[in-house]
Design a protein around this motif. Structure first.
Motif, PDB file in Angstrom:
ATOM      1  N   THR A  10       9.267  53.398 -12.680  1.00 34.78           N
ATOM      2  CA  THR A  10      10.205  53.614 -11.575  1.00 34.78           C
ATOM      3  C   THR A  10      11.028  52.365 -11.277  1.00 34.78           C
ATOM      4  O   THR A  10      12.246  52.437 -11.114  1.00 34.78           O
ATOM      5  CB  THR A  10       9.427  53.989 -10.300  1.00 34.78           C
ATOM      6  N   GLU A  11      10.348  51.242 -11.233  1.00 36.86           N
ATOM      7  CA  GLU A  11      11.052  50.006 -10.930  1.00 36.86           C
ATOM      8  C   GLU A  11      12.111  49.711 -11.991  1.00 36.86           C
ATOM      9  O   GLU A  11      13.224  49.290 -11.676  1.00 36.86           O
ATOM     10  CB  GLU A  11      10.066  48.827 -10.854  1.00 36.86           C
ATOM     11  N   GLN A  13      13.669  51.783 -13.764  1.00 37.35           N
ATOM     12  CA  GLN A  13      14.766  52.734 -13.584  1.00 37.35           C
ATOM     13  C   GLN A  13      15.683  52.272 -12.455  1.00 37.35           C
ATOM     14  O   GLN A  13      16.911  52.297 -12.594  1.00 37.35           O
ATOM     15  CB  GLN A  13      14.152  54.084 -13.229  1.00 37.35           C
ATOM     16  N   VAL A  14      15.063  51.847 -11.353  1.00 39.70           N
ATOM     17  CA  VAL A  14      15.852  51.348 -10.228  1.00 39.70           C
ATOM     18  C   VAL A  14      16.720  50.177 -10.678  1.00 39.70           C
ATOM     19  O   VAL A  14      17.902  50.086 -10.339  1.00 39.70           O
ATOM     20  CB  VAL A  14      14.923  50.893  -9.074  1.00 39.70           C
ATOM     21  N   GLU A  17      19.595  51.362 -12.880  1.00 40.78           N
ATOM     22  CA  GLU A  17      20.647  51.992 -12.083  1.00 40.78           C
ATOM     23  C   GLU A  17      21.480  50.959 -11.350  1.00 40.78           C
ATOM     24  O   GLU A  17      22.703  51.061 -11.292  1.00 40.78           O
ATOM     25  CB  GLU A  17      20.030  52.984 -11.084  1.00 40.78           C
ATOM     26  N   HIS A  18      20.774  49.961 -10.810  1.00 43.18           N
ATOM     27  CA  HIS A  18      21.494  48.918 -10.085  1.00 43.18           C
ATOM     28  C   HIS A  18      22.452  48.188 -11.018  1.00 43.18           C
ATOM     29  O   HIS A  18      23.594  47.895 -10.655  1.00 43.18           O
ATOM     30  CB  HIS A  18      20.510  47.916  -9.473  1.00 43.18           C
ATOM     31  N   ALA A  75      18.777  44.314  -5.925  1.00 46.31           N
ATOM     32  CA  ALA A  75      18.418  45.669  -6.348  1.00 46.31           C
ATOM     33  C   ALA A  75      17.312  46.257  -5.472  1.00 46.31           C
ATOM     34  O   ALA A  75      16.919  47.401  -5.660  1.00 46.31           O
ATOM     35  CB  ALA A  75      17.974  45.654  -7.810  1.00 46.31           C
ATOM     36  N   LEU A  77      14.229  45.199  -5.405  1.00 44.34           N
ATOM     37  CA  LEU A  77      12.936  45.162  -6.087  1.00 44.34           C
ATOM     38  C   LEU A  77      12.134  43.926  -5.719  1.00 44.34           C
ATOM     39  O   LEU A  77      10.936  43.859  -5.987  1.00 44.34           O
ATOM     40  CB  LEU A  77      13.154  45.189  -7.600  1.00 44.34           C
ATOM     41  N   TYR A  94       9.417  46.744  -4.138  1.00 43.28           N
ATOM     42  CA  TYR A  94       9.683  48.164  -4.235  1.00 43.28           C
ATOM     43  C   TYR A  94       8.459  49.018  -3.955  1.00 43.28           C
ATOM     44  O   TYR A  94       7.390  48.792  -4.520  1.00 43.28           O
ATOM     45  CB  TYR A  94      10.198  48.499  -5.636  1.00 43.28           C
ATOM     46  N   ASN A  95       8.631  49.966  -3.073  1.00 36.18           N
ATOM     47  CA  ASN A  95       7.540  50.893  -2.790  1.00 36.18           C
ATOM     48  C   ASN A  95       6.318  50.231  -2.180  1.00 36.18           C
ATOM     49  O   ASN A  95       5.260  50.819  -2.107  1.00 36.18           O
ATOM     50  CB  ASN A  95       7.095  51.632  -4.063  1.00 36.18           C
TER      51      ASN A  95
END
Lengths: 172, 172
Positions: A10-11, A13-14, A17-18, A75, A77, A94-95
């Motif tokens: 997930t990270e 991917q983030v 995308e950023h 981003a 993160l 993140y998260n």
DNA sequence: TTGATTGCAAAGCATTTGCATGCTA
DNA sequence: TAGCATGCAAATGCTTTGCAATCAA
């Protein structure tokens, strides 16, 4: 590199995308730095992270680590924290539930904690002054149990500054 | 110098006592720096204070201002605060109710506030982890009302970093 | 091919330190 | 007089920047 391929999907991917949204480029260095950063616990300084990264790929320079940490912060993160020694530390963000820090002035131990009540109070204070709160940091400085004990034992002897040790965090 | 003689008598006394107890010496520079520091509002950096002092006595050097600010902090007359721009700022501390800071990331405006509830919660958190709390700092970062408005007006234009302005503090 | 990214070295800052001189107690 | 304080200059430590070479898209 020796990194497992399906960790932190997930990270990553983030991050991708950023990078795309910002019109930046995907590079091996950035991947490696992110990967290693996500595996850290506690708080790494740029220097700490540089050493970790450098161990896996000695061609990566200091500057890139600095720049990438900023990028990760942008981003969402990473989170930049300061403990008052003039350096910036970063922690994976993140998260992760937001938390604050309590720092022992004797040994440098860092305890992470979270208080929903304090979070709520901060929100209302921001609202009261018309601020749109983006983030905050709270540091509590004090002497941990061990250092209080050590101080009692030395009792009166000028203890001076203890070497600054950073121990594994304690989560509440 | 043009300083009134009977201002800040208590603070000067505290300073004198601290100097004596620590076996240090009383000097004209330290007096002048303390005097001018006590007349500041908001938060001065070492550089700010240096300039103010230098205006009254151009023989006072940078180093002495740095060293004296540390001394004042030790004496409990100053409090060091950091706003995250890498510098240390100092504010007169003696007999001032403790407060925290909310900083606008748009224009740099600093609002001081105090919340007894937050203070209490911090005490209990420290106690919970066996810490003896000495002090703490809390920073809330966000966008002030004006900057939110400005952002809405520019609406979408990449606003970039505004020049960092430090305005007079607002007390709650 | 284009222009973002990199790593090096150098520059920038805030802060600290070494040291000869000055000044308090 | 003894030794702390001062101010200069230089050193330090973290971070940023300039720039030529490299590399992703």
């Amino acid at each position: 590199m020796t990194v497992k391929q399906n960790e932190f999907q997930t990270e990553k991917q983030v991050f991708s995308e950023h990078i795309q949204k910002a019109g930046l480029r995907h590079t091996a260095q950035r991947d490696l730095i992110l990967e290693i950063f996500l595996r850290t616990e506690d708080h790494v300084s740029s220097e700490d992270l540089y050493r970790l990264v450098h161990k896996e790929d000695s061609s990566v320079g200091h500057t890139t680590v600095y720049r990438t940490l900023k990028l990760l912060t942008d981003a969402g993160l990473a989170r930049e924290v300061r403990f008052g020694d003039g350096k910036s530390y970063y922690e994976p963000h993140y998260n992760l539930e937001h938390h604050d820090h309590m720092i022992c002035t004797g040994c440098g131990k860092v305890v992470e904690f979270f208080s929903a009540e304090i979070e709520n109070l901060q929100d209302s204070i921001a609202a009261e002054y018309g601020f749109k709160l983006t983030h905050h940091s709270m540091r509590i400085l004090g002497l941990c149990g061990d250092c209080q004990k050590r101080e009692r034992e030395l009792n009166g002897a000028a203890s001076g500054a203890q070497p600054r040790i950073r121990v594994k965090s304690v989560y509440s």
